[in-house]
Motif scaffolding. Structure first.
Motif, PDB file in Angstrom:
ATOM      1  N   PRO A 133       0.809  -1.231   0.000  1.00  0.00           N
ATOM      2  CA  PRO A 133       0.000   0.000   0.000  1.00  0.00           C
ATOM      3  C   PRO A 133       0.840   1.278   0.000  1.00  0.00           C
ATOM      4  O   PRO A 133       0.342   2.345  -0.325  1.00  0.00           O
ATOM      5  CB  PRO A 133      -0.822  -0.109   1.281  1.00  0.00           C
ATOM      6  N   SER A 134       2.123   1.182   0.385  1.00  0.00           N
ATOM      7  CA  SER A 134       2.997   2.358   0.401  1.00  0.00           C
ATOM      8  C   SER A 134       4.447   1.895   0.487  1.00  0.00           C
ATOM      9  O   SER A 134       4.723   0.737   0.810  1.00  0.00           O
ATOM     10  CB  SER A 134       2.687   3.255   1.606  1.00  0.00           C
ATOM     11  N   CYS A 135       5.349   2.828   0.228  1.00  0.00           N
ATOM     12  CA  CYS A 135       6.775   2.554   0.430  1.00  0.00           C
ATOM     13  C   CYS A 135       7.061   2.355   1.922  1.00  0.00           C
ATOM     14  O   CYS A 135       7.877   1.531   2.313  1.00  0.00           O
ATOM     15  CB  CYS A 135       7.592   3.725  -0.127  1.00  0.00           C
ATOM     16  N   THR A 136       6.354   3.114   2.753  1.00  0.00           N
ATOM     17  CA  THR A 136       6.508   2.975   4.204  1.00  0.00           C
ATOM     18  C   THR A 136       6.202   1.529   4.621  1.00  0.00           C
ATOM     19  O   THR A 136       6.944   0.932   5.418  1.00  0.00           O
ATOM     20  CB  THR A 136       5.557   3.950   4.931  1.00  0.00           C
ATOM     21  N   ASP A 137       5.132   0.960   4.075  1.00  0.00           N
ATOM     22  CA  ASP A 137       4.795  -0.440   4.373  1.00  0.00           C
ATOM     23  C   ASP A 137       5.896  -1.387   3.896  1.00  0.00           C
ATOM     24  O   ASP A 137       6.236  -2.351   4.587  1.00  0.00           O
ATOM     25  CB  ASP A 137       3.475  -0.829   3.681  1.00  0.00           C
ATOM     26  N   GLU A 184      17.653  -0.638   0.339  1.00  0.00           N
ATOM     27  CA  GLU A 184      17.615   0.564  -0.501  1.00  0.00           C
ATOM     28  C   GLU A 184      16.235   1.210  -0.399  1.00  0.00           C
ATOM     29  O   GLU A 184      15.254   0.614  -0.833  1.00  0.00           O
ATOM     30  CB  GLU A 184      17.821   0.210  -1.978  1.00  0.00           C
ATOM     31  N   ASP A 185      16.184   2.400   0.184  1.00  0.00           N
ATOM     32  CA  ASP A 185      14.950   3.180   0.081  1.00  0.00           C
ATOM     33  C   ASP A 185      15.010   3.859  -1.279  1.00  0.00           C
ATOM     34  O   ASP A 185      15.643   4.900  -1.455  1.00  0.00           O
ATOM     35  CB  ASP A 185      14.849   4.191   1.222  1.00  0.00           C
ATOM     36  N   ALA A 186      14.381   3.186  -2.254  1.00  0.00           N
ATOM     37  CA  ALA A 186      14.408   3.646  -3.648  1.00  0.00           C
ATOM     38  C   ALA A 186      13.100   4.348  -4.004  1.00  0.00           C
ATOM     39  O   ALA A 186      12.673   4.339  -5.157  1.00  0.00           O
ATOM     40  CB  ALA A 186      14.681   2.466  -4.573  1.00  0.00           C
ATOM     41  N   ALA A 187      12.474   4.956  -2.980  1.00  0.00           N
ATOM     42  CA  ALA A 187      11.162   5.606  -3.173  1.00  0.00           C
ATOM     43  C   ALA A 187      11.150   6.535  -4.381  1.00  0.00           C
ATOM     44  O   ALA A 187      10.161   6.610  -5.099  1.00  0.00           O
ATOM     45  CB  ALA A 187      10.781   6.393  -1.915  1.00  0.00           C
ATOM     46  N   GLN A 188      12.275   7.220  -4.589  1.00  0.00           N
ATOM     47  CA  GLN A 188      12.327   8.230  -5.667  1.00  0.00           C
ATOM     48  C   GLN A 188      13.078   7.712  -6.889  1.00  0.00           C
ATOM     49  O   GLN A 188      13.325   8.461  -7.827  1.00  0.00           O
ATOM     50  CB  GLN A 188      13.042   9.493  -5.140  1.00  0.00           C
ATOM     51  N   ALA A 189      13.450   6.432  -6.871  1.00  0.00           N
ATOM     52  CA  ALA A 189      14.503   5.977  -7.785  1.00  0.00           C
ATOM     53  C   ALA A 189      14.037   5.024  -8.883  1.00  0.00           C
ATOM     54  O   ALA A 189      14.822   4.255  -9.427  1.00  0.00           O
ATOM     55  CB  ALA A 189      15.633   5.336  -6.970  1.00  0.00           C
ATOM     56  N   THR A 219       3.407  12.128  -5.567  1.00  0.00           N
ATOM     57  CA  THR A 219       4.522  13.059  -5.811  1.00  0.00           C
ATOM     58  C   THR A 219       5.686  12.407  -6.548  1.00  0.00           C
ATOM     59  O   THR A 219       6.667  13.078  -6.857  1.00  0.00           O
ATOM     60  CB  THR A 219       5.056  13.604  -4.476  1.00  0.00           C
ATOM     61  N   LYS A 220       5.615  11.103  -6.801  1.00  0.00           N
ATOM     62  CA  LYS A 220       6.749  10.425  -7.452  1.00  0.00           C
ATOM     63  C   LYS A 220       6.567  10.403  -8.974  1.00  0.00           C
ATOM     64  O   LYS A 220       5.563  10.874  -9.484  1.00  0.00           O
ATOM     65  CB  LYS A 220       6.886   8.996  -6.900  1.00  0.00           C
ATOM     66  N   ASN A 221       7.492   9.799  -9.698  1.00  0.00           N
ATOM     67  CA  ASN A 221       7.424   9.807 -11.169  1.00  0.00           C
ATOM     68  C   ASN A 221       6.266   8.962 -11.693  1.00  0.00           C
ATOM     69  O   ASN A 221       5.588   9.344 -12.637  1.00  0.00           O
ATOM     70  CB  ASN A 221       8.728   9.267 -11.771  1.00  0.00           C
ATOM     71  N   PHE A 237      10.040   0.903  -3.152  1.00  0.00           N
ATOM     72  CA  PHE A 237       9.662   1.984  -4.065  1.00  0.00           C
ATOM     73  C   PHE A 237       8.360   2.615  -3.591  1.00  0.00           C
ATOM     74  O   PHE A 237       7.563   1.974  -2.901  1.00  0.00           O
ATOM     75  CB  PHE A 237       9.460   1.439  -5.486  1.00  0.00           C
ATOM     76  N   SER A 238       8.153   3.871  -3.991  1.00  0.00           N
ATOM     77  CA  SER A 238       6.901   4.561  -3.684  1.00  0.00           C
ATOM     78  C   SER A 238       6.202   4.971  -4.966  1.00  0.00           C
ATOM     79  O   SER A 238       6.852   5.405  -5.920  1.00  0.00           O
ATOM     80  CB  SER A 238       7.167   5.811  -2.843  1.00  0.00           C
ATOM     81  N   PHE A 239       4.887   4.839  -4.951  1.00  0.00           N
ATOM     82  CA  PHE A 239       4.067   5.333  -6.060  1.00  0.00           C
ATOM     83  C   PHE A 239       3.108   6.405  -5.560  1.00  0.00           C
ATOM     84  O   PHE A 239       2.012   6.594  -6.097  1.00  0.00           O
ATOM     85  CB  PHE A 239       3.328   4.165  -6.742  1.00  0.00           C
ATOM     86  N   HIS A 266      12.847  20.882   1.436  1.00  0.00           N
ATOM     87  CA  HIS A 266      12.599  19.455   1.613  1.00  0.00           C
ATOM     88  C   HIS A 266      12.876  19.032   3.041  1.00  0.00           C
ATOM     89  O   HIS A 266      12.487  19.731   3.966  1.00  0.00           O
ATOM     90  CB  HIS A 266      13.415  18.650   0.575  1.00  0.00           C
ATOM     91  N   TYR A 267      13.560  17.905   3.240  1.00  0.00           N
ATOM     92  CA  TYR A 267      13.672  17.319   4.579  1.00  0.00           C
ATOM     93  C   TYR A 267      14.336  18.255   5.585  1.00  0.00           C
ATOM     94  O   TYR A 267      15.243  19.004   5.252  1.00  0.00           O
ATOM     95  CB  TYR A 267      14.507  16.039   4.515  1.00  0.00           C
ATOM     96  N   GLN A 268      13.899  18.146   6.823  1.00  0.00           N
ATOM     97  CA  GLN A 268      14.641  18.685   7.946  1.00  0.00           C
ATOM     98  C   GLN A 268      15.346  17.471   8.559  1.00  0.00           C
ATOM     99  O   GLN A 268      14.696  16.485   8.882  1.00  0.00           O
ATOM    100  CB  GLN A 268      13.679  19.361   8.934  1.00  0.00           C
TER     101      GLN A 268
HETATM  102  C1  LIG Z   1       8.089   9.268  -0.666  1.00  0.00           C
HETATM  103  C2  LIG Z   1       9.149   8.666   0.162  1.00  0.00           C
HETATM  104  C3  LIG Z   1       8.865   7.703   1.135  1.00  0.00           C
HETATM  105  C4  LIG Z   1       7.472   7.319   1.531  1.00  0.00           C
HETATM  106  O1  LIG Z   1       6.725   6.776   0.522  1.00  0.00           O
HETATM  107  P1  LIG Z   1       5.180   6.375   0.827  1.00  0.00           P
HETATM  108  O2  LIG Z   1       4.824   5.579  -0.384  1.00  0.00           O
HETATM  109  O3  LIG Z   1       4.450   7.672   0.925  1.00  0.00           O
HETATM  110  O4  LIG Z   1       5.151   5.600   2.071  1.00  0.00           O
HETATM  111  C5  LIG Z   1       9.912   7.112   1.811  1.00  0.00           C
HETATM  112  N1  LIG Z   1      11.189   7.453   1.564  1.00  0.00           N
HETATM  113  C6  LIG Z   1      11.496   8.410   0.660  1.00  0.00           C
HETATM  114  C7  LIG Z   1      12.932   8.726   0.401  1.00  0.00           C
HETATM  115  C8  LIG Z   1      10.494   9.053  -0.068  1.00  0.00           C
HETATM  116  O5  LIG Z   1      10.815   9.990  -0.960  1.00  0.00           O
END
Ligand SMILES: *Cc1c(COP(=O)(O)O)cnc(C)c1O
Length: 385
Positions: A54-58, A152-157, A181-183, A176-178, A320-322
């Motif tokens: 359901p999410s990249c967090t999951d 690898e947190d490849a959420a943006q990759a 805000t992603k591609n 990965f994240s969909f 972006h991030y703090q």
């Molecule tokens: C967007 C993002 C997440 C979270 O993705 P979700 O699908 O919203 O859970 C995690 N890590 C990074 C680096 C992100 O850019």
């Protein structure tokens, strides 16, 4: 003309695929669109094994369980990232050591990792910021030497590479994240990649609430039941239908985003050469998937003034991030090391609008509005002097 920071792109196929879902009366998880998405990533993009979530967090929570994180385990991660990169590990009791970013871009500085590895260290989390690869040879060598997991947190990759190897295929696990805000998007949505076969069965069990339901459906066991811990990590097939529409158009989406990125680079290169601001470097080993166009300005007040100037011209730019080592949750747990570059990116990085439906003319407008800001600034300085 108003230019928002992001606008989710809808190809037009999404609504038809969602209709197909309803017509087939299969809208729960692991329906035909989920299978189509899995097949795309495994057959076409050559990932070893993927599971939509359901999410990249999951997917990161699943990774944390698969790494068998227990209270007192130690995990190494970059400070300049989203909370979800580390929260799933903290939830299972891990202690985190945050590492600084590189001087040349926001990715984790691999040369700072080894000094923090101890007997309790179990995982190195890397985040390919803006879809630009981390220094993976160095990181994988450390993981090898100390027998650590790499996540690898490849959420943006999505659709990006390290020395010709696809990001998300390099660690034990990748996520990965969909998110919109992603591609490539499905509203909310994510994916876990399992690069080592020995973790596939357990990943399927964790995703199915701790049951061996997936093996049951494949006819490998004659009844299914509770065999491990787990949760509900399946997205609805409606989410998968949206995602499948997006990946059916991935080449067009990526082509356009890369065109827009190059246009920004071309339009802003004068100001970079004149030293007004910097653009994060793309190392020779990394490709650019055009997830983001960001600039590094001189200081926070300049960034605020530029955001305000752009907003006056109806252009939405955002920081972006703090850094997580300075978050209210973690501040008291940080070991006090200065993370100089993470602070610089927290305070000075600014992201410019970037989405499929932008035009090259819109990029020109954003760039010329930024130019006006710096020319004004220079004039004011000359008047003062
Ligand atoms: C967007 C993002 C997440 C979270 O993705 P979700 O699908 O919203 O859970 C995690 N890590 C990074 C680096 C992100 O850019």
């Amino acid at each position: 003309m108003e230019i928002p920071f992001n606008k989710p792109y809808i190809s037009g196929d999404e609504i038809n695929f969602i209709k197909n879902c309803f017509e087939s009366s299969r809208i729960a998880g692991d329906g035909s669109f989920t299978k189509k998405c899995h097949l795309f990533f495994e057959a076409e993009q050559k990932f070893n094994k993927v599971l939509l979530t359901p999410s990249c967090t999951d997917a990161l929570e699943m990774s944390s369980i698969l790494c068998d994180i227990r209270p007192g385990d130690h995990v190494i991660a970059p400070s300049y990232t989203f909370v979800s990169s580390v929260n799933p590990f903290v939830m299972r009791g891990a202690d985190i050591s945050f590492i600084d970013s590189e001087a040349s871009n926001p990715n984790i500085d691999a040369s700072k990792i080894e000094a923090l590895i101890c007997d309790r260290t179990k995982v190195i989390i890397v985040v390919h910021y803006a879809g630009i690869s981390c220094d993976m040879d160095a990181i994988l060598a450390l993981a090898d030497k100390y027998n650590l997991f790499v996540v690898e947190d490849a959420a943006q990759a999505i659709d990006s590479f390290y020395k010709g190897k696809r990001l998300g295929t390099l660690g034990h696990f990748a996520t990965f994240s969909f998110h919109e805000t992603k591609n490539i998007i499905s509203g909310e949505g994510g994916m876990l990649v399992i690069n080592k076969d020995e973790y596939v069965d357990r990943a399927e069990i964790i995703r199915e609430k701790g049951t061996n339901r997936a093996a049951f459906f494949r006819g490998l066991v004659d009844k299914y039941g509770w065999v491990d811990i787990g949760s509900s990590f399946l997205p609805s097939d409606i989410t998968a239908a949206i995602l499948y529409a997006q990946i059916s158009n991935i080449n067009r989406i990526q082509g356009k985003r890369k065109l827009l990125w190059r246009k920004y680079f071309y339009e802003l290169s004068d100001l970079v050469l004149q030293g007004y601001f910097q653009i994060p470097e793309i190392p020779e080993y990394a490709t650019n998937n055009a997830h983001m166009f960001s600039i590094i300005v001189a200081n926070t007040s300049e960034r605020s003034a530029l955001i305000e100037h752009l907003a006056k011209h109806e252009i939405q730019a955002v920081f972006h991030y703090q850094s997580l080592h300075r978050s209210s949750f973690f501040e008291g747990k940080h070991d006090g090391r200065e993370l100089k570059y993470a602070d610089i990116y927290s305070n000075q990085l600014l992201r410019l609008p970037m989405y499929y439906e932008m035009t090259e003319d819109m990029i020109e407008i954003v760039a010329s509005t930024i130019k006006k800001f710096y020319l004004n600034q220079m004039n004011q300085k000359n008047i003062r002097e």
